[in-house]
Design an enzyme around this catalytic site. Structure first.
Site, PDB file in Angstrom:
ATOM      1  N   LYS A  44     -48.413  12.533  63.082  1.00 55.14           N
ATOM      2  CA  LYS A  44     -47.388  11.852  62.289  1.00 55.14           C
ATOM      3  C   LYS A  44     -46.804  12.785  61.236  1.00 55.14           C
ATOM      4  CE  LYS A  44     -48.035   7.580  61.579  1.00 55.14           C
ATOM      5  NZ  LYS A  44     -48.605   6.298  61.158  1.00 55.14           N
ATOM      6  N   ARG A 113     -50.491   6.314  54.986  1.00 55.34           N
ATOM      7  CA  ARG A 113     -50.690   6.111  56.425  1.00 55.34           C
ATOM      8  C   ARG A 113     -51.585   7.189  57.016  1.00 55.34           C
ATOM      9  NH1 ARG A 113     -46.625   3.058  59.186  1.00 55.34           N
ATOM     10  NH2 ARG A 113     -45.023   2.232  57.801  1.00 55.34           N
ATOM     11  N   GLY A 122     -53.017   1.867  66.046  1.00 58.25           N
ATOM     12  CA  GLY A 122     -53.726   0.734  65.482  1.00 58.25           C
ATOM     13  C   GLY A 122     -55.191   0.971  65.181  1.00 58.25           C
ATOM     14  N   MET A 124     -56.587   3.320  63.134  1.00 56.40           N
ATOM     15  CA  MET A 124     -56.896   3.721  61.761  1.00 56.40           C
ATOM     16  C   MET A 124     -55.971   2.998  60.788  1.00 56.40           C
ATOM     17  SD  MET A 124     -57.891   7.720  62.191  1.00 56.40           S
ATOM     18  CE  MET A 124     -56.312   8.135  62.910  1.00 56.40           C
ATOM     19  N   ARG A 357     -42.919  10.395  67.851  1.00 60.48           N
ATOM     20  CA  ARG A 357     -43.997  11.064  68.585  1.00 60.48           C
ATOM     21  C   ARG A 357     -43.646  11.021  70.061  1.00 60.48           C
ATOM     22  NH1 ARG A 357     -48.181   6.235  67.056  1.00 60.48           N
ATOM     23  NH2 ARG A 357     -47.192   4.598  68.256  1.00 60.48           N
ATOM     24  N   HIS A 473     -49.290  -4.056  69.534  1.00 56.22           N
ATOM     25  CA  HIS A 473     -50.584  -3.385  69.674  1.00 56.22           C
ATOM     26  C   HIS A 473     -51.094  -3.481  71.107  1.00 56.22           C
ATOM     27  CE1 HIS A 473     -55.042  -3.407  69.648  1.00 56.22           C
ATOM     28  NE2 HIS A 473     -54.884  -2.381  68.832  1.00 56.22           N
ATOM     29  N   ARG A 597     -71.633  13.898 106.462  1.00 50.81           N
ATOM     30  CA  ARG A 597     -73.036  13.499 106.307  1.00 50.81           C
ATOM     31  C   ARG A 597     -73.543  12.980 107.651  1.00 50.81           C
ATOM     32  NH1 ARG A 597     -69.892  11.151 102.363  1.00 50.81           N
ATOM     33  NH2 ARG A 597     -70.263  11.771 100.194  1.00 50.81           N
ATOM     34  N   ARG A 652     -73.202  18.760 107.320  1.00 47.08           N
ATOM     35  CA  ARG A 652     -74.503  18.876 106.665  1.00 47.08           C
ATOM     36  C   ARG A 652     -75.574  18.299 107.581  1.00 47.08           C
ATOM     37  NH1 ARG A 652     -75.520  15.590 101.212  1.00 47.08           N
ATOM     38  NH2 ARG A 652     -75.762  13.874 102.709  1.00 47.08           N
ATOM     39  N   GLU A 784     -77.900  22.409  95.324  1.00 47.01           N
ATOM     40  CA  GLU A 784     -78.074  21.129  94.638  1.00 47.01           C
ATOM     41  C   GLU A 784     -79.366  21.067  93.836  1.00 47.01           C
ATOM     42  OE1 GLU A 784     -78.368  18.016  97.676  1.00 47.01           O
ATOM     43  OE2 GLU A 784     -78.770  19.590  99.134  1.00 47.01           O
ATOM     44  N   SER A 803     -71.884  25.317  99.116  1.00 44.02           N
ATOM     45  CA  SER A 803     -71.190  24.102  98.703  1.00 44.02           C
ATOM     46  C   SER A 803     -72.058  23.438  97.642  1.00 44.02           C
ATOM     47  CB  SER A 803     -70.989  23.149  99.884  1.00 44.02           C
ATOM     48  OG  SER A 803     -70.300  21.985  99.465  1.00 44.02           O
ATOM     49  N   GLY A 805     -73.578  20.738  95.628  1.00 47.97           N
ATOM     50  CA  GLY A 805     -73.817  19.294  95.661  1.00 47.97           C
ATOM     51  C   GLY A 805     -74.052  18.814  94.240  1.00 47.97           C
ATOM     52  N   THR A 806     -72.975  18.577  93.518  1.00 47.93           N
ATOM     53  CA  THR A 806     -73.110  18.324  92.083  1.00 47.93           C
ATOM     54  C   THR A 806     -73.714  16.962  91.760  1.00 47.93           C
ATOM     55  OG1 THR A 806     -70.774  17.653  92.039  1.00 47.93           O
ATOM     56  CG2 THR A 806     -71.303  19.927  91.399  1.00 47.93           C
ATOM     57  N   ASN A 807     -73.731  16.024  92.734  1.00 51.01           N
ATOM     58  CA  ASN A 807     -74.403  14.755  92.466  1.00 51.01           C
ATOM     59  C   ASN A 807     -75.904  14.988  92.260  1.00 51.01           C
ATOM     60  OD1 ASN A 807     -71.918  13.603  92.923  1.00 51.01           O
ATOM     61  ND2 ASN A 807     -72.412  12.825  94.945  1.00 51.01           N
ATOM     62  N   ASP A 808     -76.534  15.636  93.230  1.00 52.13           N
ATOM     63  CA  ASP A 808     -77.970  15.905  93.111  1.00 52.13           C
ATOM     64  C   ASP A 808     -78.258  16.954  92.045  1.00 52.13           C
ATOM     65  OD1 ASP A 808     -78.935  14.054  94.817  1.00 52.13           O
ATOM     66  OD2 ASP A 808     -79.441  15.416  96.452  1.00 52.13           O
ATOM     67  N   CYS A 871     -68.895  19.614  96.962  1.00 50.91           N
ATOM     68  CA  CYS A 871     -68.738  18.407  97.770  1.00 50.91           C
ATOM     69  C   CYS A 871     -69.284  17.162  97.094  1.00 50.91           C
ATOM     70  CB  CYS A 871     -69.389  18.580  99.146  1.00 50.91           C
ATOM     71  SG  CYS A 871     -71.147  18.964  99.081  1.00 50.91           S
ATOM     72  N   TYR A 891     -62.545  25.773  97.150  1.00 55.04           N
ATOM     73  CA  TYR A 891     -62.071  24.435  97.487  1.00 55.04           C
ATOM     74  C   TYR A 891     -62.918  23.377  96.798  1.00 55.04           C
ATOM     75  CZ  TYR A 891     -66.017  23.985 100.751  1.00 55.04           C
ATOM     76  OH  TYR A 891     -67.270  23.902 101.303  1.00 55.04           O
TER      77      TYR A 891
END
Length: 919
Positions: A44, A113, A122, A124, A357, A473, A597, A652, A784, A803, A805-808, A871, A891
Site C-alpha cells: 500500500k 492503515r 481484511g 489486518m 494494487r 470482503h 505400477r 516399476r 526412495e 526416478s 520416489g518422493t512419496n516414500d 515420479c 522430467y
C-alpha cells in the site's frame, strides 16, 4: 521486480534496524518512495508513493516501514527513534495541510492503515478519523458546515478504535447502532441525524469505559500512537497467520503502517467512496467494474454492510469525478501493465486516490488478462506466462454445473468468484469447520463475511452472502483462495441466529443441500449435477482453440500453454498403469510414462494367481504360477507400449509387500474359525491364513517389499522383465516403436541393484535370441530411501536412470507413515505453523530436497548421461516443479489430470521473464 538501490534500505538490510539504530530511516513521506520498495514500505505504501510521483490526487501522508514493525514485534517496543521521526513527519504534514492533528477549531484527521508487502485483504487493522475528540468534533462540524457528518465520523472512530485498538467486542457497537435505527424506525445508518449520532457517541464511549477499563483517549497523538501499535500487533493475529499460511506468505515480513490525511466520503450526497477495477476480476473482460457508495466511508464498501451501486452509475451521479477516475484507471493500468484494484473517495466533488494494487483475479480472468495484455503490447509472452499459475489452471479444470439439468433456483446474486460448489448450508464458521472435518461438504452462508470468518471460508466449498458486491470482503478473499463465491443475493433473507435462509416461500434450514454458481451468481436448492470443464475438453481434444474459437478462455489457455511448451526444459510424463490412462495422459500432453505400477496388474481376477504364487511350496509350483502370470503381464505391456508408441515407458517391478495381495488377517481368521466350528475345514483358507501370519510384519512399508521381493522370491522379477522384453519385441515386430525402461524399486545399496540387473540382462538377452529382435531396455532404480540418496554415486554405476520416489522418500526422511499421520496430527501441525503446507503436497526443500539435490550431483558425477526424473505426486505440484527444474531433473511424472499443470509450471520455471516474482 527491479532491484532496490535505496541506501537506507541497504543499511537496514545489514541489520541496523534490529538494534534501533538512530541512523536508520523508519518513516518515509509519500513523495520519497516508489512501487519497487514493497519490502520496506509494504504494497500500500509503495503504491501510494508511486501514485504521488505520477501526479495523481493522493492525500498527503507518510509510511512507517516494515523494519519498524519487525523491531516492535521482536522487542515488544517500538524503535527508540520512531516517535521522533513520526513527530517530524507529522509536523511536515500539518504544515502542508495548514492545520494540526486534532486542532479543536479546525482539526487535521488521519487514517492509520496496515500495508504488508503482499495483499492480505481484511486480515489486518485500519483506524479512520484519528484526531477526533469531544472538542475537535465541534470544530469539524463547524468547518464542514455539517453536524451530522462530524458526529458520524466521531462514532466511527470510537467504534473502530474500540474494536481494533482496545479489543472491545465489535458486536457491542453494532447492537447499539441497530438499537438506534430501530428507535428511529429506519433501516440504514444514513437516516440517523446528528442528534441520534451524538447519543450514539455517548453510548459508544460508555462501552469503551466498561469493556476496556479506560476512557476513550482524547489526546490525538495518543490515538495515533496506539493505532500504530495496533496495526503492528495485527500482523500476528490468528486470522492474519491463517491467511498467510493459506497464501504461503512468509511470516517474517511484517507490515508497514500508512498515516494518511483524511478525506471524507460521508459529507453528503456529493461525496462517496468506491472500489474500482481496470478489468473485471471475475472474467477479465475490459469495461467499467467496481462498486460505489454515496455518503459513506471506505470501510462501508469492503465490509459489505450496505449494498452499493455499480461503478458505472457514478457517471450519472458525478460525471466530472467519473471521467477523471476513468482517465486515472487507464493511466494506472498502462503504468503497472496489469489489472489494477483501486480505492477512491470523492469529497464534495473532489476525487482522491487512496490505494492501488495489482488486483486479485479469478483463474479464468488471469489467463484472459495475460493474453489481452500481450495483444495490447503491454507485456510479452514470457511475462504473460508469469501472470498465471498451475494452481489457477487446475481450478479451470474443475467441473461446472450442467446447464440442461432441472433445477430449482432460489435466487441470484453477484458472480464474485467462479466455480460450481455444492454442499450443506451452514451459517457460521465454527459449524463449517466442524462439519468439514467430519467429511461433509458445506456452503458457508452469511449476511456478509468479515476477517473472523476466514477459517470457515477455507473449510467451505463455497461462500454465499446476501450483502456486498464484487469488492466485499467475501468476494476479494474468495477470489484470492480460488473459492466459489456468490455475493449480494439481496432476495435471500439470511437469519444466522435461527440458522436458516428464506427465499420467498422456501426455507433452507442448516444441513439442507444448496448449490451455488460463482460464474452466474445463481443459487439453487439441492444438488445440481456437474459437467466437464471446457478446458478439460480442450485438453482431451474435444474442443479446438483456433483464431475463430468462440471460447475466449480456451483460446487464452491454448496460447499460454503453447508458449510454456516452447520454453520449458523439463519434460512431463504420466503415472499410468493401463492403456486407457496412458491414452488420456497422452492427450493431456504427456511425453511418456514415468511410473507404471505393475502391482495394479495383479488385482481383480488375477489375485488368485498371486495367492498361488505366495502359497507355492515347491519350485515347480512357483514356476507354474509365474508361467501363468507371464502372458497376462506381456499383454498388459503390449497395450501400454502401443498406447505410448514412440515415447518412454518406465515400468516399476513389483513393489508392495506380498500381504497386500492376501485377504485381511482379521477377516480371514474369522472365516477359518467359523469353518472350523462347522467342521468344514477349507484347506486353502488354512494355507492362506498360515501365509498371512508368515508374511505379517509390524511395519510392512519397511519390510519385505521392492527389490527385496526380487531377491528372495526366485523368478518373480525375471518373469516381469521377460514380459516387458517380449512385449517390446512384439511391438517392434508390429512396426511399433516401444521405448521400455525397467525400474527396480526400493534399492538401498548398489549390490542389490547389481544382482537384479545381472538377472535382467540375462533375461533380455534370452528374449533377443528367441525373437531375433534387438532390444534397448534401460535399467534404473527408484531413489526412495535416504541411503539410496546418500550413496547415489555408487548406485549410478549400475543404474542408467534414477526416478525419485518422493512419496516414500518423504516418509522415510520424516519418519512419517503417510496414511496414519495425515489423519492424526497434520491438521495440528498446519494450524501451529510447523508446516506451511504438508510435505506430501509440496516437497520439503530443506530435508527431502537436499537429498534429491545431493543424489543428482553424485549420480551425474559418476554417470554424466544419467537420466533423472521424479515420479512421486510432487511431480504435479506447482512449487515442487520449480524445485525439480532448479536441481536439474530431466522430467517430472504425475497423474494424468495434473499433466497440464506440470507443463505450465515447467514453462514458468524455465522462463527468464523479469516478472517472475509476480503474485
Amino acid at each position: 521486480m527491479s532491484e532496490n538501490k535505496d541506501p537506507q534500505v541497504t543499511e537496514q538490510a545489514g541489520g541496523h534496524a534490529g538494534r534501533g539504530d538512530q541512523d536508520v530511516k523508519f518513516v518515509y513521506d509519500f513523495t520519497e518512495g516508489n512501487k519497487d520498495l514493497k519490502d520496506l514500505l509494504g504494497g500500500k505504501g509503495a503504491n501510494l508513493a508511486e501514485m504521488t510521483n505520477l501526479g495523481l490526487p493522493v492525500p498527503p501522508g507518510f509510511t512507517i516501514t516494515t523494519e519498524a514493525c519487525k523491531v516492535y514485534l521482536d522487542s515488544g517496543a517500538e524503535p527508540v527513534a520512531l516517535r521522533d521521526e513520526v513527530g517530524t513527519h507529522l509536523d511536515a504534514l500539518e504544515q502542508k495541510m495548514g492545520k494540526k492533528l486534532g486542532q479543536p477549531d479546525n482539526p487535521l484527521l488521519v487514517s492509520v492503515r496496515s500495508g504488508a508487502k503482499f495483499s492480505m485483504p481484511g486480515m489486518m487493522d485500519t483506524v479512520l478519523n484519528i484526531g477526533l475528540s469531544d472538542k475537535s468534533v465541534q470544530g469539524l462540524a463547524q468547518q464542514a458546515g455539517d453536524d451530522r457528518f462530524a458526529w458520524d465520523s466521531y462514532r466511527r472512530l470510537i467504534q473502530m478504535f474500540g474494536k481494533t485498538v482496545l479489543d472491545v467486542d465489535g458486536d457491542l457497537f453494532e447492537e447499539e447502532l441497530e438499537k438506534a435505527k430501530r428507535a428511529k424506525k429506519v433501516t440504514v445508518d444514513t437516516d440517523l441525524d446528528a442528534a441520534d449520532l451524538k447519543k450514539l457517541v455517548t453510548r459508544f464511549k460508555k462501552i469503551v469505559k466498561t469493556e476496556a477499563g479506560r476512557d476513550f483517549p482524547q489526546d490525538p497523538r495518543e490515538q495515533m500512537d496506539l493505532a500504530i501499535h495496533a496495526v503492528f500487533d495485527s500482523w500476528n493475529t490468528d486470522r492474519a497467520k491463517l491467511y498467510r499460511r493459506q497464501e504461503r506468505i512468509p511470516g517474517d515480513l511484517g507490515t508497514a503502517v500508512n498515516v494518511c490525511s483524511m478525506v471524507f466520503g460521508n459529507l453528503g450526497p456529493d461525496s462517496g467512496t468506491g472500489v474500482a477495477f481496470t478489468r473485471d476480476p471475475a472474467s477479465g473482460h475490459q469495461g467499467v467494474y467496481g462498486d460505489y457508495l454515496q455518503n459513506a466511508q471506505g470501510e462501508d464498501v469492503v465490509a459489505g454492510i450496505r449494498n452499493t451501486v455499480a461503478l458505472a452509475d457514478l457517471e450519472q451521479i458525478d460525471k466530472k469525478s467519473y471521467d477523471q477516475l476513468m482517465q486515472i484507471m487507464e493511466t494506472l493500468e498502462n503504468h503497472y501493465k496489469d489489472l489494477c484494484d483501486i480505492e477512491f473517495t470523492i469529497e464534495r466533488g473532489q476525487l482522491w486516490m487512496l490505494q492501488t494494487r495489482v488486483g486479485k483475479r479469478t483463474a479464468g480472468a488471469a489467463f484472459r488478462i495475460a493474453t489481452q495484455l500481450v495483444d495490447q503490447g503491454l507485456i510479452d509472452e514470457a511475462e504473460a506466462l508469469q501472470r498465471v499459475t498451475g494452481a489457477q489452471l487446475a481450478q479451470l479444470m474443475f467441473p461446472k454445473f450442467d446447464e440442461d439439468a432441472k433445477v430449482e433456483q432460489l435466487g441470484r446474486g453477484i458472480a464474485a468468484s467462479p466455480g460450481a460448489a455444492v454442499g450443506k448450508a451452514v451459517f457460521d464458521s465454527y459449524t463449517a469447520i466442524k462439519w468439514s472435518r467430519s467429511g461433509e461438504k458445506v456452503i458457508l452462508i452469511r449476511r456478509e463475511t468479515n476477517p473472523d470468518d476466514l477459517d470457515g471460508m477455507i473449510a467451505a466449498e463455497g461462500i454465499l452472502t446476501s450483502r456486498g458486491g464484487k469488492t466485499s470482503h467475501a468476494a476479494v478473499v474468495a477470489r484470492g483462495m480460488g473459492k466459489t463465491c456468490v455475493c449480494g443475493a439481496e432476495d435471500l433473507e439470511v437469519d444466522t441466529k435461527r440458522r436458516r435462509l428464506t427465499a420467498g416461500s422456501v426455507v433452507v434450514e442448516e444441513g439442507d443441500v444448496v448449490s451455488i454458481d460463482g460464474s452466474t451468481g445463481k443459487v439453487y436448492l439441492g444438488e445440481v449435477p456437474v459437467v466437464p470443464s471446457p478446458v478439460v475438453e480442450y485438453f482431451e481434444g474435444r474442443m479446438h482453440a483456433g483464431a475463430d474459437d468462440a471460447d475466449e478462455l480456451v483460446g487464452a489457455v491454448h496460447r499460454i500453454m503453447a508458449y510454456a511448451d516452447r520454453v520449458r526444459r523439463l519434460r512431463v510424463r504420466a503415472n499410468a498403469d493401463n492403456a486407457e490412462d496412458a491414452l488420456r495422459a497422452r492427450r493431456f500432453g504427456a511425453q511418456g510414462i514415468g511410473l507404471c505400477r505393475t502391482e495394479h496388474m495383479f488385482l481383480g481376477e488375477r489375485r488368485e494367481m498371486v495367492e498361488k504364487l505366495i502359497l507355492a511350496d515347491t519350485d515347480a509350483e512357483r514356476e507354474e504360477s509365474l508361467k501363468q502370470l507371464l502372458p497376462l503381464q506381456k499383454r498388459d505391456f503390449v497395450e501400454l507400449f502401443e498406447a505410448m508408441d514412440g515415447l518412454p515407458v518406465t515400468v516399476r517391478l513389483l513393489d508392495p509387500p506380498l500381504h497386500e495381495f492376501l485377504p485381511d488377517i482379521t477377516e480371514l481368521s474369522v472365516r477359518v474359525a467359523l469353518a472350523e466350528s462347522r467342521q468344514d475345514n477349507n484347506e486353502n483358507d488354512l494355507r492362506l491364513l498360515q501365509a498371512v501370519h508368515r508374511l505379517h510384519e509390524q511395519n510392512p512399508m519397511l519390510g519385505l517389499r521392492g527389490v527385496r521381493l526380487g531377491l528372495v522370491i526366485p523368478g518373480l522379477f525375471a518373469m516381469q522383465v521377460r514380459a516387458i522384453a517380449e512385449a517390446a519385441a512384439a511391438r517392434k515386430a508390429a512396426k511399433g516403436d516401444p521405448r521400455a525402461e525397467v525400474m527396480i524399486p526400493l534399492v538401498g545399496t548398489v549390490q542389490e541393484l547389481e544382482i537384479v540387473r545381472e538377472e535382467a540382462d540375462r533375461v533380455i538377452a534370452e528374449v533377443e535370441e528367441q525373437t531375433g529382435v534387438k532390444l534397448k531396455l534401460a535399467i534404473g532404480t527408484m531413489i526412495e530411501l535416504p541411503r539410496a540418496a546418500l550413496t547415489a554415486g555408487q548406485i549410478a554405476e549400475a543404474a542408467q536412470f534414477f526416478s525419485f520416489g518422493t512419496n516414500d522418500l518423504t516418509q522415510t526422511v520424516w519418519g512419517f507413515s503417510r496414511d496414519d499421520v495425515e489423519a492424526s496430527f497434520f491438521t495440528a501441525y498446519l494450524e501451529k505453523g510447523i508446516f506451511g503446507v504438508s510435505p506430501f503436497e509440496t516437497i520439503d526443500k530443506d530435508g527431502v530436497g537436499s537429498l534429491v539435490r545431493g543424489a543428482v550431483e553424485a549420480g551425474r558425477a559418476t554417470r554424466p548421461d544419467l537420466k533423472l526424473g521424479v515420479c512421486g505426486e510432487h511431480g504435479g505440484d506447482p512449487e515442487s516443479v520449480h524445485f525439480f527444474h532448479e536441481v536439474g531433473l530431466d522430467y517430472v511424472s504425475c497423474s494424468p489430470f495434473r499433466i497440464p499443470v506440470a507443463r505450465l509450471e515447467a514453462g514458468r520455471a524455465a522462463s527468464t521473464s523479469a516478472g517472475s516474482d509476480h503474485r
